[in-house]
Each structure stands twice: as structure tokens, then as C-alpha cells.
Design a protein around this motif. Structure first.
Motif, PDB file in Angstrom:
ATOM      1  N   THR A 173       0.793  -1.133   0.045  1.00  0.00           N
ATOM      2  CA  THR A 173      -0.070  -0.096  -0.146  1.00  0.00           C
ATOM      3  C   THR A 173       0.998   1.246   0.159  1.00  0.00           C
ATOM      4  O   THR A 173       1.682   1.357   0.922  1.00  0.00           O
ATOM      5  N   VAL A 174       0.651   1.929  -1.147  1.00  0.00           N
ATOM      6  CA  VAL A 174       1.697   3.269  -1.168  1.00  0.00           C
ATOM      7  C   VAL A 174       0.901   4.460  -0.695  1.00  0.00           C
ATOM      8  O   VAL A 174      -0.338   4.303  -0.324  1.00  0.00           O
ATOM      9  N   PRO A 175       1.611   5.525  -0.557  1.00  0.00           N
ATOM     10  CA  PRO A 175       1.035   6.796   0.123  1.00  0.00           C
ATOM     11  C   PRO A 175      -0.405   7.232  -0.420  1.00  0.00           C
ATOM     12  O   PRO A 175      -1.169   7.868   0.207  1.00  0.00           O
TER      13      PRO A 175
ATOM     14  N   ARG B 248      -3.079  -0.120  -3.612  1.00  0.00           N
ATOM     15  CA  ARG B 248      -2.401  -1.635  -3.335  1.00  0.00           C
ATOM     16  C   ARG B 248      -1.602  -1.983  -4.768  1.00  0.00           C
ATOM     17  O   ARG B 248      -2.334  -2.288  -5.360  1.00  0.00           O
ATOM     18  N   ILE B 249      -0.395  -1.598  -4.546  1.00  0.00           N
ATOM     19  CA  ILE B 249       0.249  -2.075  -5.801  1.00  0.00           C
ATOM     20  C   ILE B 249       1.049  -3.347  -5.694  1.00  0.00           C
ATOM     21  O   ILE B 249       1.648  -3.757  -4.903  1.00  0.00           O
TER      22      ILE B 249
ATOM     23  N   GLU C  39       1.844   8.829  -6.785  1.00  0.00           N
ATOM     24  CA  GLU C  39       1.426   8.309  -5.846  1.00  0.00           C
ATOM     25  C   GLU C  39       2.395   8.123  -4.596  1.00  0.00           C
ATOM     26  O   GLU C  39       2.084   7.546  -3.416  1.00  0.00           O
ATOM     27  N   MET C  40       3.544   8.514  -4.909  1.00  0.00           N
ATOM     28  CA  MET C  40       4.649   8.370  -3.955  1.00  0.00           C
ATOM     29  C   MET C  40       5.023   9.502  -3.398  1.00  0.00           C
ATOM     30  O   MET C  40       5.969   9.540  -2.273  1.00  0.00           O
TER      31      MET C  40
ATOM     32  N   PRO D 253      10.491   1.971   0.152  1.00  0.00           N
ATOM     33  CA  PRO D 253       9.816   0.712   0.784  1.00  0.00           C
ATOM     34  C   PRO D 253      10.674  -0.458   1.035  1.00  0.00           C
ATOM     35  O   PRO D 253      11.509  -0.841   0.049  1.00  0.00           O
ATOM     36  N   ARG D 254      10.694  -1.260   2.017  1.00  0.00           N
ATOM     37  CA  ARG D 254      11.656  -2.317   2.245  1.00  0.00           C
ATOM     38  C   ARG D 254      10.682  -3.733   2.714  1.00  0.00           C
ATOM     39  O   ARG D 254       9.658  -3.326   3.196  1.00  0.00           O
TER      40      ARG D 254
END
Length: 844
Positions: free
Chosen positions: A740-742, A746-747, A765-766, A773-774
Motif C-alpha cells: 500500500t503506497v501513500p 495496493r500495488i 502516488e509516492m 519501501p523495504r
């Protein structure tokens, strides 16, 4: 008698044998050991009137040595000195020195293990290390140790490495004698030879004849090269220069012609194999031309076959050959190789016991009462793999029991004195009324192929030529005569064995005493070959090639007349690759095959994967080894067998036969990725899945029979079943399917490269996310593919912070120009992430 170098050491040798029961004599070529040593020992007190046996590696050398010693005594052969070899002997009640070929010694020891009438056994030219010489020495040492401490054993050679032999004989004394060779000049080729060997030999022979005096000895690899060279020389030399062949397959008269002095006014060119290296003195030789090659048998445990290899001579052999030119006067040796090639020669040849078919050896040892070769003393023990294979063959032929003890049939085989395969064939042919044919086949197989290539591989055509039944013969008549003579000897020996058995045990246990038919039936040749080579019975496959009972593939030459035969019995094939080329065979009917091997044909049911229908099938089979003789379709009923057959089909066809969905592939990729950090996870790489299919896939195959049934298989469930509950939880947490990105999207994460998972997301979207992200508990940064509104990458990075700080503003200029309606803030970390062109008035 002229003085010879050996005479100077004879007192030392006699003194040694008076005190000890063994010795080693190393005497250079021309020293006189072969003829002088036996004669010098005749009156020794320890001999006590008993015989001396002297082993020679070749028949021609045995005859020659016996004749020379008899001449020195003023006698004829068969008096004090005689000889004995297979099917030929010249001995009498007065014979004290028997010159024998090496195979005869084993026969004598089997009949009389103590050699009661023998005082000494002499092994001449032991450096040749023939299989029979090694066997004879091992048996003599056993007899000496267990039965005859007074039996003398003397090992003689010109080029022997004496110390290991002396140690084998119980630290025997080594006595050395120098030879009396005349000087021999040596000439080498200036460059390595290329092209046909025979042409080079003829050229060098012509040069030598023009430059030197005397007769010539030419060493060639085998009979084929000798015949070709002889034809070329006959075309090019004047009538007073005569090529004469010398090799083992010639008659006694033909061999003797090569040894005799050339007629006055003529020069003799003796074309010889390695038969002329030792023991023989070829009269008049002053020149040696050495082609540098020899032919040796090589046994392959992989295929169970022996083939002839043409190999470079060893240094010891080359020196022996060179010495032939210096026996009677100074000479010259032309070596058809360079000095650089000479330095690369092996010091000695390989002992036959390391490279030969050991079936005859194993049969002899079993007849002696030895189950394992380690029970005897050897200079080189038989290789374990080749010996085990030999025993396996003998057990298949009924000669040995599983504990390697010999059977009655095995004793009969050993008594015939031919290769165990041929002995078995001859004995089993009698009840079939095929004794005469069997002896002819045995004689044919013991000779070089007599037929031309026009006759193909069919052995029946050779039998027809042998019996004058062929419409046109292309065979060498002298070879035919030798084979007929040998076949007659074999048949006489078979008859003698049958007669002796009939007298000793009535009624006769086999039909050996019945009259043998004179009419020859070549059409039954295949039955005889099947008896001799049971593992080489072959069945035709749909593609025209053959599969043999031992599972190995075989093929006929293109266009051969046997190409349509459903079954063959193969006598000879090459040893190249996984599929051999058939060189000699005969057809065999299914009925005959079933009769001959009734006790070896197995019946059973087989559930298998049928490649054409892509389904599991079942059949009832009759099999002989790897060959399917008969089959009948049946219904498969055992679910475990069906599942196993389906699994075998999948393993043969590959994992692509399975219904891989996108979800299943992603699951596989996620597990592969996380296993880098969690090694306890199962290996689900393609190779590992295929290797381990028995464990993870088989439980899911029950109730399925075809490739079509596999469509209902859930690969997700099959893979998940490989994971424990904790492992599944770890997978969901550390290798999630999506992130889930900012922006709230849901990618999906792409794990197709397990070393670097990828998150492809639109740049807008970032916004607001400072760090990359890790996953895997923070151990793996994602590779970000930051996309434009058109879903094209504008930046690929694992360092998002650096991108915002350094590259974003250049990217922003470009994107703002191309997508002016979209939101491109000055500060991406404070901006509102959005899935649309512009964010709503407030953060989501």
C-alpha cells in the motif's frame, strides 16, 4: 656352440635355483636366454628327471624355440625338446623340455594342480604381460605355496621392471645379462606423418632399400595394413624384392616363409605385426622400418564388449623392434615418428589384465576353486568392475553359481579351451542338433571377418561361403581353410567330451553321443549367436533401430539386408556412444527366442505413461531384459501405480505440463525470493520441483490419469502445502503480494527476479514518502519503477530519498511540460499523493 652373453650368468642362475625356488632373469635381446636357459637346467639335481615347462606368448615363437633347441641337441622336435599349443603338439615320452603357449599352462594346472611331473616353470618374455601369463604365474605361485615348495619358477624378460616381480616371487634374486647386439643407427621422421600410413611406409621402405643392404623387417599395426602395404609394394618393387607377411592369422607354412633366409639374389621385406618384436630371429634382417603403432584389445565394462584399439607403441616395444636390426650384424632402424614424438612415448604398455575381457580368467579361477581374485598373488590384480561383470556373464551362461562356485556346465565350458561364450554356445548347440554349425560359428568369430562389405553384416552369408554354398565368394581361400580346420578341431574336441561323458555316466546326461549331422543349416545361425551373446539379442523398434536385451541401442548400417528383421542376435558391434553400430549379426525368430530363453522371460503388469496419448495406460507384458516380446492392454486399477506413472510422465515432459496460473507463479517466485533470507523454506525453483516431485506433487495426483485431468489441479494449493503454518505467515509478512503506497493504492510487487523485487508505481502516488519501501523485515529494498501518467518509467531507483533530493526537479520539468494538467509540486515530500491528475483539497 658359439658363446652367447647368457653363458656368463648361467652359473649364477643355476646356483640360485639350487638354493631357492624362484628367480628373475633380465637378459637383453640377443643374449640367448630363450634357448640356452632351458637346456642348461636339464641336468640340475633338483630337477630330478622331471620336465621343464617354458611359456612363450606366441605360437610361432614356441615352435621356433623348440625347433632351435632340438637342432642344438642334434634331435628332431618331439624328442628331448617338444612343444604344445592349442590343437597342436609335438611331444613324446622322452620329452624333458616342453615349450608351451600360455593358455596351455592353465589347462595343465587344472588337471594336475601340483604339476607332479614338472620341476620348473619358465615364463619367457614376461614383459609382454599377457593375461594368460599373469594368470599362469598366479596359479603357479599358489601351487608352489600350497603343494610344491620344490617347484622352481623363473621369470625371464628383456625389458622387464624386475623389482616388483622379484617381490611377488618372495624377494627372488634378480640376475642380469647384457646382450650382444650389434650397433643399430636410428633415423627419425622430420615431421609428424599425415595421410594414409601405408603410403608413408612404402615411401620409407623404398628409401631404405635404395640406401641400405640386407633384408628388411617392417612393423605395422595389423593384418589389414599389412595386406594394403604388400599390394602397394608388389606394384612398385622389382621382382627381386619380395614383400612377405607375418602375423598371427597366417598358417604355419606362411609364417615359416617369413622366418627363413631369403633366396640367393633376392631381398626380403617382412611385413609384421608386434608378433615379431621378441623371441623370433628373422634371418637376414639388417633394416627395421617401424610405423610406430600396434593394435591392442580393450574391454569396456560399460558395454561388456572388447574392441581393438590402434595405439602408439611404448618405448620398450620400440626398443625391442629396433633391436631386430642388430641381431646378426650392424643395422639401421627407421622410425616413422619425430624425436619430439619419441620423447612422449609411454615407457611400457598396459598389462592385458587391466584392459581385457576377464570372462575366461574368472572361469579359470572358479575351476581352480578361487571365488575372489584376492585369494591369489598378482603383479596387477584384476580390476574389480571388469571382474564382477565377467562373473555376472558367467552366471548368466550357467557357468557359475551366485557364490561364484563353478557348476558342472562351467567345468565343461572350461575344458573346451575357448572363450566362455563360445564354449556355452557349443555345449548348448548339441541337444539342438547344431553342433557342427556351432563349431563353425565359433571358428568364424575367432578369425578376422572373412567377408567383404558387400555381404553386409549377416553371419549366415559367412557360413555359406565357408561351406561352399555362396553364389559368389569374395573371401580369402587361405582364411577359409584355416577356419574349416579350426571348426573341425573344435567339433572333434566336442565329440571327445561327449564320448568321455557317455562312458563315465550312462545314460548320457545330454545328447552328446548322438551322431552329428553333416548338413549345415546357416538359417539357424541366429540361435547360436543368441546362446553366445544372450544380452545382445535385439528387437527392432518402430524407427528401424534396435534395442538389445541389455537395454542398449543398436543400429544396422544403412541399407543392410537385415534391416527388416524383427529380431537379431548380435555378435559384434562397435563401442561408440550410447547406440552401437552392428557389425555382425543374424536373424532370430520370436519362437526360437522364446524357446532358448524360456527361463529368463518374465511376465508382469506395467502401468506407464503413454507419450502419444498423454495419458496413463496399463498392459500385461512378456519381457526378455529390456525387450517387450508381447503385450496386452488392461485396465489400470492400482491408484498408486497410476499416480506414479502420471508423475513419471510429468517428469519426462517437464513442469510446463502442469496448470500454472499467474497466481501460482507469483507464489513460487515469492517463496524463491524469501528463501534467500529464510533458508528453512523449501526450494521451489523449477529444477528442485522437478527433482522432488515425488514428495510435493504426487499426493495431488491421485484420481488423475491424463494430462487433461491435470487442468483441475490447483498449483497454489500444491505449493502452499509445502509450507508449514509459521512459514506461510512469514511469507505473507515478509514477501507480501502487494504494497500500500501513500496514495492508498495496493500495488503488486513483482518477484520474477528474486534478487531484486520490483514495485512499479506512478510517481505522483509516492509523494510524501521519504524512504524506499523495504520487505523481508527491512532486509530488502524494493526496486522502484517510478512511472509517468502514461505508465512509462521515468526513474528506476532503490534510493527514493536521493531521487527526491537530486533528480526529481529535472524529471519534474520534463513531466510538467508533457503533462501540464497534472500536479507537479515543488516539494514532493510535503505534497499530497494522488491517484488522479490532481489531489483533492485534502489528503485522503
Amino acid at each position: 656352440m658359439r658363446s652367447l652373453p647368457i653363458h656368463t650368468v648361467l652359473p649364477e642362475l643355476k646356483a640360485c635355483l639350487a638354493q631357492r625356488n624362484s628367480a628373475v632373469l633380465v637378459a637383453a635381446p640377443g643374449a640367448g636366454k630363450t634357448t640356452q636357459v632351458p637346456l642348461s637346467l636339464l641336468d640340475e639335481p633338483w630337477l630330478n628327471g622331471r620336465k621343464i615347462l617354458m611359456l612363450e606368448p606366441r605360437r610361432i615363437a614356441a615352435r621356433s624355440a623348440a625347433a632351435y633347441m632340438a637342432r642344438l641337441l642334434g634331435e628332431r622336435v618331439g624328442g628331448t625338446v617338444g612343444y604344445r599349443m592349442k590343437h597342436e603338439s609335438r611331444i613324446s615320452a622322452n620329452t624333458r623340455i616342453e615349450v608351451i603357449t600360455e593358455g596351455i599352462l592353465a589347462r595343465m594346472l587344472q588337471q594336475d594342480p601340483a604339476l607332479e611331473q614338472t620341476g620348473a616353470v619358465l615364463f619367457d618374455e614376461f614383459h609382454e604381460r599377457s593375461l594368460q601369463a599373469d594368470l599362469g604365474l598366479a596359479l603357479c605361485l599358489e601351487a608352489q605355496s600350497a603343494l610344491r615348495e620344490d617347484l622352481r619358477i623363473l621369470v625371464m624378460s628383456a625389458t622387464l621392471e624386475a623389482e616388483p616381480v622379484a617381490q611377488l616371487l618372495g624377494q627372488a634374486l634378480v640376475i642380469r645379462s647384457e646382450g650382444s647386439m650389434y650397433p643399430v643407427a636410428t633415423r627419425y621422421a622430420e615431421k609428424p606423418l599425415q595421410g594414409r600410413l601405408e603410403e608413408h611406409v612404402v615411401r620409407w621402405v623404398s628409401i631404405a632399400l635404395a640406401q641400405e643392404q640386407g633384408d628388411m623387417l617392417v612393423f605395422l599395426p595389423g593384418a589389414r595394413e599389412i595386406r594394403r602395404t604388400a599390394r602397394l609394394l608388389a606394384e612398385r618393387l622389382p621382382p627381386d624384392q619380395v614383400p612377405v607377411p607375418l602375423y598371427g592369422g597366417l598358417s604355419l607354412e606362411e609364417q615359416q616363409r617369413a622366418l627363413e633366409p631369403s633366396p640367393h639374389g633376392r631381398r626380403k621385406i617382412v611385413l609384421a605385426t608386434s608378433i615379431a618384436e621378441t623371441s623370433l630371429t628373422v634371418e637376414g634382417i639388417r633394416i627395421v622400418v617401424d610405423a610406430g603403432w600396434m593394435r591392442v584389445p580393450r574391454f569396456s565394462p560399460r558395454t561388456g564388449m572388447t574392441h581393438l584399439d590402434t595405439v602408439r607403441v611404448s618405448r620398450a616395444s620400440a626398443d625391442q623392434r629396433r633391436g631386430r636390426a642388430g641381431r646378426l650384424a650392424p643395422g639401421i632402424c627407421y622410425r616413422l615418428w619425430t624425436e619430439a614424438e619419441d620423447r612422449a612415448l609411454a615407457e611400457r604398455g598396459e598389462p592385458e589384465i587391466r584392459t581385457s575381457d576377464l570372462a575366461s580368467l574368472a572361469l579359470e579361477l572358479s575351476a581352480w576353486g578361487v571365488a575372489e581374485p584376492e585369494q591369489l598373488a598378482w603383479l596387477d590384480p584384476p580390476p574389480k568392475a571388469a571382474y564382477a561383470q565377467a562373473c555376472e556373464l558367467l552366471e548368466q551362461l550357467g557357468a557359475l553359481r551366485p557364490d561364484r562356485s563353478i557348476t558342472a556346465h562351467g567345468r565343461d565350458m572350461a575344458a573346451l579351451g575357448v572363450h566362455p561364450r563360445l564354449a556355452h554356445m557349443m555345449l548348448r548347440a548339441e541337444p539342438l542338433g547344431l553342433a557342427a554349425e556351432a563349431c563353425q560359428v565359433a571358428a568364424l568369430l575367432g578369425e578376422r571377418d572373412i567377408a567383404s562389405s558387400r555381404n553386409g553384416v549377416d553371419l549366415r552369408r559367412r557360413l555359406e561361403e565357408l561351406n561352399g554354398q555362396a553364389t559368389a565368394s569374395h573371401a580369402d581361400e587361405s582364411a577359409l581353410q584355416r577356419i574349416r580346420k579350426e571348426a573341425g578341431r573344435l567339433l572333434a574336441g566336442l565329440n571327445r567330451m561327449g564320448s568321455a561323458e557317455a562312458e563315465a555316466d550312462k545314460p548320457v546326461s545330454r545328447d552328446a553321443a548322438q551322431p552329428l549331422r553333416a548338413r549345415i543349416e546357416p538359417e539357424r545361425c541366429g540361435e547360436l549367436l543368441a546362446l553366445a551373446f544372450p544380452e545382445r539379442v535385439a528387437q527392432r523398434r518402430a524407427d528401424g533401430r534396435y534395442v538389445m536385451a541389455n537395454g542398449r541401442g543398436a543400429a544396422l548400417p544403412d541399407g543392410d539386408s537385415l534391416g527388416a528383421e524383427p529380431y537379431l542376435a548380435v555378435a559384434e558391434l562397435d563401442d561408440a556412444g550410447t547406440e552401437g553400430r552392428i557389425m555382425l549379426a543374424a536373424p532370430l525368430s520370436l519362437k526360437a527366442l522364446e524357446t532358448l530363453f524360456a527361463d529368463q522371460i518374465t511376465e508382469g503388469e506395467e502401468v506407464y505413461w503413454h507419450m502419444d496419448t498423454q495419458a496413463v495406460r496399463a498392459r500385461r507384458l512378456q519381457k526378455l531384459g529390456a525387450m517387450v516380446l508381447r503385450e496386452q492392454p488392461i485396465q489400470a486399477s492400482d491408484p498408486e501405480q497410476v499416480a506414479a506413472a502420471l508423475l513419471a510422465g510429468i517428469q519426462a515432459g517437464g513442469l510446463d505440463m502442469l496448470p500454472w496460473t499467474r497466481s501460482a507463479r507469483r507464489l513460487q517466485q515469492r517463496i524463491v525470493f524469501l528463501r534467500r533470507f529464510e533458508p528453512d523454506l523449501p526450494d521451489v525453483s523449477g529444477e528442485a520441483l522437478l527433482d522432488d516431485a515425488q514428495h510435493w506433487l504426487l499426493p495431488h495426483l491421485y484420481g488423475r490419469k491424463s494430462r487433461g485431468d491435470l487442468h483441475h489441479l490447483s498449483m497454489d494449493q500444491a505449493l502452499e502445502a509445502m509450507l508449514s503454518w509459521p512459514q506461510r505467515a512469514a511469507l505473507e509478512e515478509q514477501a507480501p503480494t502487494h504494497l500500500t503506497v501513500p496514495s492508498g493504492s495496493r500495488i503488486p510487487i513483482d518477484y520474477s527476479n528474486p534478487d531484486q523485487p520490483v514495485l512499479a508505481v506512478r510517481l505522483q502516488e509516492m509523494f510524501g514518502l521519504a524512504q524506499t519501501p523495504r520487505i523481508a523485515n527491512g532486509r530488502q529494498p524494493l526496486l522502484l519503477h517510478l512511472l509517468s501518467p502514461a505508465q512509462r518509467p521515468v526513474q528506476v531507483t532503490t534510493d527514493l530519498a536521493s531521487f527526491w533530493r537530486e533528480a526529481y526537479f529535472e524529471v519534474r520539468k520534463d513531466l510538467k511540460g508533457r503533462y501540464p494538467k497534472h500536479y507537479w509540486p515543488d516539494d514532493p515530500l510535503e505534497a499530497v499523493p494522488t491517484r488522479r491528475a490532481k489531489p483533492s483539497s485534502s489528503r485522503p
